[in-house]
Design a protein around this motif. Structure first.
Motif, PDB file in Angstrom:
ATOM      1  N   LEU A  17       0.833  -1.207   0.000  1.00 30.84           N
ATOM      2  CA  LEU A  17       0.000   0.000   0.000  1.00 30.84           C
ATOM      3  C   LEU A  17       0.869   1.259   0.000  1.00 30.84           C
ATOM      4  O   LEU A  17       0.588   2.219  -0.714  1.00 30.84           O
ATOM      5  CB  LEU A  17      -0.935   0.009   1.216  1.00 30.84           C
ATOM      6  CG  LEU A  17      -2.213  -0.801   1.051  1.00 30.84           C
ATOM      7  CD1 LEU A  17      -2.994  -0.834   2.345  1.00 30.84           C
ATOM      8  CD2 LEU A  17      -3.079  -0.210  -0.055  1.00 30.84           C
ATOM      9  N   ALA A  20       2.283   1.759  -3.378  1.00 24.29           N
ATOM     10  CA  ALA A  20       1.259   2.264  -4.284  1.00 24.29           C
ATOM     11  C   ALA A  20       1.037   3.753  -4.073  1.00 24.29           C
ATOM     12  O   ALA A  20       0.956   4.530  -5.022  1.00 24.29           O
ATOM     13  CB  ALA A  20      -0.043   1.496  -4.070  1.00 24.29           C
ATOM     14  N   TYR A  65      -8.110   5.890  -4.666  1.00 23.72           N
ATOM     15  CA  TYR A  65      -9.036   4.840  -4.274  1.00 23.72           C
ATOM     16  C   TYR A  65      -9.422   3.997  -5.495  1.00 23.72           C
ATOM     17  O   TYR A  65      -9.418   2.765  -5.470  1.00 23.72           O
ATOM     18  CB  TYR A  65     -10.287   5.437  -3.629  1.00 23.72           C
ATOM     19  CG  TYR A  65     -11.360   4.398  -3.384  1.00 23.72           C
ATOM     20  CD1 TYR A  65     -11.242   3.470  -2.356  1.00 23.72           C
ATOM     21  CD2 TYR A  65     -12.478   4.319  -4.213  1.00 23.72           C
ATOM     22  CE1 TYR A  65     -12.192   2.510  -2.145  1.00 23.72           C
ATOM     23  CE2 TYR A  65     -13.442   3.352  -4.017  1.00 23.72           C
ATOM     24  CZ  TYR A  65     -13.299   2.442  -2.982  1.00 23.72           C
ATOM     25  OH  TYR A  65     -14.246   1.479  -2.792  1.00 23.72           O
ATOM     26  N   ILE A  68      -6.474   1.789  -6.496  1.00 26.35           N
ATOM     27  CA  ILE A  68      -6.228   0.659  -5.594  1.00 26.35           C
ATOM     28  C   ILE A  68      -7.316  -0.400  -5.743  1.00 26.35           C
ATOM     29  O   ILE A  68      -7.040  -1.598  -5.845  1.00 26.35           O
ATOM     30  CB  ILE A  68      -6.190   1.157  -4.131  1.00 26.35           C
ATOM     31  CG1 ILE A  68      -4.874   1.860  -3.870  1.00 26.35           C
ATOM     32  CG2 ILE A  68      -6.360   0.003  -3.155  1.00 26.35           C
ATOM     33  CD1 ILE A  68      -3.676   0.946  -3.874  1.00 26.35           C
ATOM     34  N   SER A  69      -8.568   0.034  -5.798  1.00 21.25           N
ATOM     35  CA  SER A  69      -9.640  -0.953  -5.828  1.00 21.25           C
ATOM     36  C   SER A  69      -9.604  -1.739  -7.135  1.00 21.25           C
ATOM     37  O   SER A  69      -9.926  -2.918  -7.169  1.00 21.25           O
ATOM     38  CB  SER A  69     -10.996  -0.276  -5.643  1.00 21.25           C
ATOM     39  OG  SER A  69     -11.160   0.746  -6.582  1.00 21.25           O
ATOM     40  N   ALA A  72      -6.432  -4.170  -7.046  1.00 20.49           N
ATOM     41  CA  ALA A  72      -6.656  -5.357  -6.216  1.00 20.49           C
ATOM     42  C   ALA A  72      -7.295  -6.470  -7.036  1.00 20.49           C
ATOM     43  O   ALA A  72      -7.155  -7.653  -6.723  1.00 20.49           O
ATOM     44  CB  ALA A  72      -7.535  -5.000  -5.027  1.00 20.49           C
ATOM     45  N   LEU A 295       4.071  -1.484  -8.988  1.00 16.41           N
ATOM     46  CA  LEU A 295       3.376  -2.415  -8.095  1.00 16.41           C
ATOM     47  C   LEU A 295       3.868  -3.839  -8.302  1.00 16.41           C
ATOM     48  O   LEU A 295       4.095  -4.580  -7.344  1.00 16.41           O
ATOM     49  CB  LEU A 295       1.865  -2.362  -8.347  1.00 16.41           C
ATOM     50  CG  LEU A 295       1.107  -1.273  -7.595  1.00 16.41           C
ATOM     51  CD1 LEU A 295      -0.382  -1.477  -7.738  1.00 16.41           C
ATOM     52  CD2 LEU A 295       1.484  -1.287  -6.116  1.00 16.41           C
TER      53      LEU A 295
END
Lengths: 324, 527
Positions: A17, A20, A65, A68-69, A72, A295
């Protein structure tokens, strides 16, 4: 054991995290992606419309956000330059990088270990001194310079080996391409592998030499000699085996470094791997590719470290002592 | 260069008659990548140049950049606002579909749609009327003498193919899946795309069904992007590639000295120039407070005369540049010869500065890209050194193009006081230069968006409007000359030079180096 594993896993997630977030904030300073996506004559209104469509006008927190979402779920978005999904682009480039990295690692081991053994056993011989000075070159010259030097010697002057690219590749399965099966593919591997592996080779050679010098002085080697064992057995069965433990650890960690930092070598040799794509992405402010690459690299290191941590747990009994 | 291509053509005529079919492959490299095969996604020279071998427009440009008929056999202006194009018959797309007026109407619609980067190719208010299968009318809102000037890079797509493959929408960066037209191509041109992997390799194959008689003798063309200058040059020297471009100016001699390769050089259409903030009341980056020295024509002229352009040509550009007195390439304007640079004269420059009240000079920040134009940063450094001689201290801020353009363009609020920029008019016509670089603009950039310094001269504005609708070429050139004269008299810009093109070519390859830096395979012969 489970507690230890979950703690480590939690740490790994936090590291990812943070990487990122760092990567994401860094992109603010790389430049304006819009300028790289349109021709210079494109009007201001069209530029604005594109910015809006890409969501670049949203607050950073919202953008982060969203990033990241999606990440994932392994969705890294669409490349700004190529207008193709980033995950597809990476899938196409990964074989090139992995083949190059593996070959360089093998080169480093196959050349580095014998050189190290020789230099360790015959520390005064002129050949050992030559090895040592050559290895100094490997450590001190920058990669791109070594690459260009090799190109001018072996491609331009001698015309033995190609100066760029992967040569002919063969498709295996749906997405893997290999250069191992054609003559031109193998020839194309030689120069970039040497360039990329030279540093690791030097490292391994010096490591083995130092370990050898140490081990040879130990009592069990003296005892082995006293038993009248032939030199070959003493050197290779008893001494070498014991030097290899740190070498294996280092090699494992260095493999991650080779994969992640092949960028320079790939650029010099126009090797169509991930590193080359990353550097081009930086020049063109292709944020989706840059973030995915960073990443991926972070993931590689975190994963290797995690595995090593877990292995230590099994290897080193001291870690287990006093823990339920 | 022209003689070279004529020789090539003659050689081909004699050889072509009875020669057996011989498979020739041309391998070449360029510094950048071909990102996308969709002809409307990026208005950029290399992309359009590459796709121009596969797709064709209604017109095309020859080796001397003259407009020639291509998919349109001929055209006429039937009424001042109505252009009629007679389309070539029996033209087939690579997939075998016929080329008809429907395809033209479809392409116009697509090029103007959202996501297209070439919307300016066709005026927004132009209407397309299909007269019959091979005749199309363009109805305009007013006369426009240069309607078709950029149509050599407005490529016609096959309606049926595009619709069938669900690629009507221009590939947009926000799409989550790749558009079919971004990865495949179906044009009418002399070459087809055989395979394409963006950023790795693109292979073209000869189109046997091309409507025109080929003057090239190639069967296959392989393109590889090679970003590293040294590697690109090495690949040419080692004989692995037949052609590479661009080559760094410092390697020209090396390539010429090498047996089997030659460096082709020539002037490019791009004009490199300096601009100054003439809009703000106080410069953003200067020690002069309360006023803007660049609002004074004397200061601008002093800057102009302080620059030793021959020195830049010799030392920085190694003779690969043509000093320029106007803001467009002399190739593209018939009256360019009437202009002459203000002579290099540091003493006169110093006197001008003193007259303007800056006898001791001043400090100014300069913005410069370092990876956009040939030796851009070195030019800026030379300029800074020359200005130092008249007492002006320049704080140079040279950065990569991604950062530079983000700062100085409208999106960065024209955040600059003094800058270096290059401009090639896409239409190869002066109106483009005037309307983009020389008209007034407001703070948001409405007007001339690339007049970064924001100077405003009503006379140039009104001349630009006249030039847009003037159809008499002689009169039009007169008006253009007036506009350039005003800019020259006031030193609104300091033009520096046309930068040079440098391509590295193997001796057995004959080709045409067009001044617009487009590489067309149809001009290539390989022996």
């Amino acid at each position: 054991m489970i507690g230890f594993a979950t703690r480590r896993l939690l740490q790994a997630v936090i590291v990812m995290l943070v990487v990122a977030l760092l990567a994401f904030t860094m992109f603010r300073f790389v430049g304006d992606p819009i300028n790289q996506m349109v021709g210079i004559e494109t009007s201001i209104e069209e530029r604005e419309a594109l910015r809006e469509r890409l969501g670049l006008n949203d607050p950073i927190a919202v953008q982060f956000y969203r990033f990241i979402s999606k990440a994932a779920r392994f969705d890294f978005g669409t490349s700004y330059q190529f207008r193709q999904p980033v995950s597809e682009l990476f899938a196409k480039r990964i074989p090139a990088t992995l083949e190059l990295s593996l070959t360089s690692a093998l080169f480093a081991l196959i050349v580095g270990i014998p050189m190290g053994i020789y230099a360790g056993l015959n520390r005064e011989s002129p050949i050992s001194k030559l090895f040592l000075s050559v290895s100094l070159v490997g450590i001190s010259l920058p990669t791109f310079f070594i690459g260009i030097l090799l190109i001018f010697l072996f491609s331009v002057t001698l015309q033995w080996l190609p100066s760029f690219g992967r040569g002919e590749t063969v498709q295996i399965g749906s997405w893997w391409t290999t250069g191992f099966l054609t003559v031109s593919g193998l020839k194309a591997l030689i120069l970039p592998s040497i360039t990329l592996g030279l540093y690791q080779m030097t490292l391994i050679m010096r490591l083995i030499r130092a370990e050898m010098l140490e081990v040879i002085r130990t009592d069990y080697i003296k005892f082995a000699r006293a038993r009248g064992l032939p030199d070959r057995l003493v050197h290779f069965r008893h001494a070498l085996k014991n030097t290899l433990v740190p070498v294996i650890t280092i090699t494992g960690l260095q493999l991650g470094a080779i994969i992640a930092f092949a960028t320079i070598t790939e650029t010099v040799f126009q090797w169509p791997g991930m590193g080359l794509m990353f550097l081009q992405a930086v020049q063109n402010v292709d944020i989706p590719i840059m973030s995915a690459y960073l990443l991926l690299t972070a993931f590689l290191f975190v994963a290797i470290n995690y595995i090593v941590d877990m292995l230590y747990f099994f290897i080193d009994p001291r870690l287990r002592v006093g823990r339920p | 260069m022209k003689t070279k291509s004529i020789v090539a053509a003659a050689a081909l005529l004699t050889a072509g008659a009875g020669s057996a079919v011989q498979a020739e492959t041309l391998k070449f490299a360029f510094q950048g990548t071909l990102n996308n095969l969709d002809p409307y996604t990026l208005n950029e020279t290399f992309t359009l140049s590459s796709l121009g071998n596969v797709y064709e427009g209604l017109t095309r440009r020859g080796s001397d950049l003259a407009i020639e008929p291509a998919l349109a056999e001929r055209w006429e202006i039937v009424e001042p606002n109505r252009w009629r194009f007679y389309l070539r018959k029996d033209v087939k797309f690579h997939n075998g579909n016929d080329f008809t007026a429907e395809d033209v109407a479809f392409s116009v619609e697509r090029v103007q749609s959202e996501g297209s980067d070439l919307t300016t190719r066709v005026p927004a208010d132009a209407k397309v009327e299909i007269v019959d299968d091979h005749t199309v009318d363009f109805v305009l809102s007013g006369p426009n003498p240069i309607l078709h000037y950029e149509w050599d890079t407005f490529y016609i797509m096959d309606k049926e193919w595009t619709v069938e493959n669900d690629a009507v929408k221009v590939t947009s960066a926000s799409d989550s899946t790749a558009n079919f037209a971004a990865l495949n191509a179906n044009g009418t041109g002399p070459f087809k795309v055989d395979s394409h992997e963006a950023g790795v390799k693109t292979v073209y194959a000869k189109n046997d069904g091309w409507w025109d008689t080929p003057t090239h003798n190639l069967d296959t063309v392989e393109f590889t992007p090679i970003s590293s200058d040294a590697t690109r040059v090495a690949a040419l020297l080692s004989g692995e590639l037949d052609m590479v471009y661009p080559i760094p100016v410092q390697d020209i001699k090396r390539i010429n000295d090498n047996a089997g390769t030659v460096a082709l050089t020539g002037p490019e259409l791009r004009t490199i120039f300096l601009g100054m903030d003439q809009m703000r009341d106080e410069l953003l980056y200067s020690d002069v407070k309360g006023k803007n020295p660049f609002k004074d024509a004397k200061v601008r002229k002093a800057f102009y005369q302080a620059i030793d352009i021959e020195g830049i040509k010799k030392k920085v550009m190694r003779d690969l540049s043509t000093p320029s007195a106007i803001m467009i390439s002399p190739f593209l304007f018939s009256k360019a010869g009437a202009f002459e640079r203000y002579p290099y004269d540091p003493d006169a420059a110093k006197a001008l500065l003193a007259e303007a009240g800056y006898a001791d000079g001043f400090t100014v920040g300069m913005d410069c890209p370092n990876d956009r134009y040939v030796n851009d940063e070195a030019i800026c450094q030379a300029v800074a050194a020359m200005l130092a001689r008249i007492g002006v201290k320049v704080d140079l801020n040279a950065q990569p193009k991604a950062k530079y353009f983000a700062k100085v363009l409208a999106s960065g609020n024209f955040d600059t006081s003094f800058y270096l920029l290059g401009w090639t008019p896409g239409s190869l016509d002066s109106w483009n230069v005037l309307s983009n670089l020389m008209n007034c603009r407001d703070e948001a950039g409405t007007g001339s968006p690339f007049n970064l310094g924001g100077f405003c001269d009503e006379k140039i504005d009104s001349l630009t409007k006249e030039i847009l609708v003037e159809v008499d070429p002689e009169k039009r050139d007169g008006l253009i000359e007036n506009a350039y004269q005003i800019s020259h008299d006031n030193a609104y810009y300091v033009p520096l030079h046309q930068q040079g093109l440098a391509w590295g070519v193997a001796d057995n390859v004959e080709l045409v180096q067009r001044a617009d830096n487009q590489f067309k395979f149809r001009f290539v012969t390989k022996n």
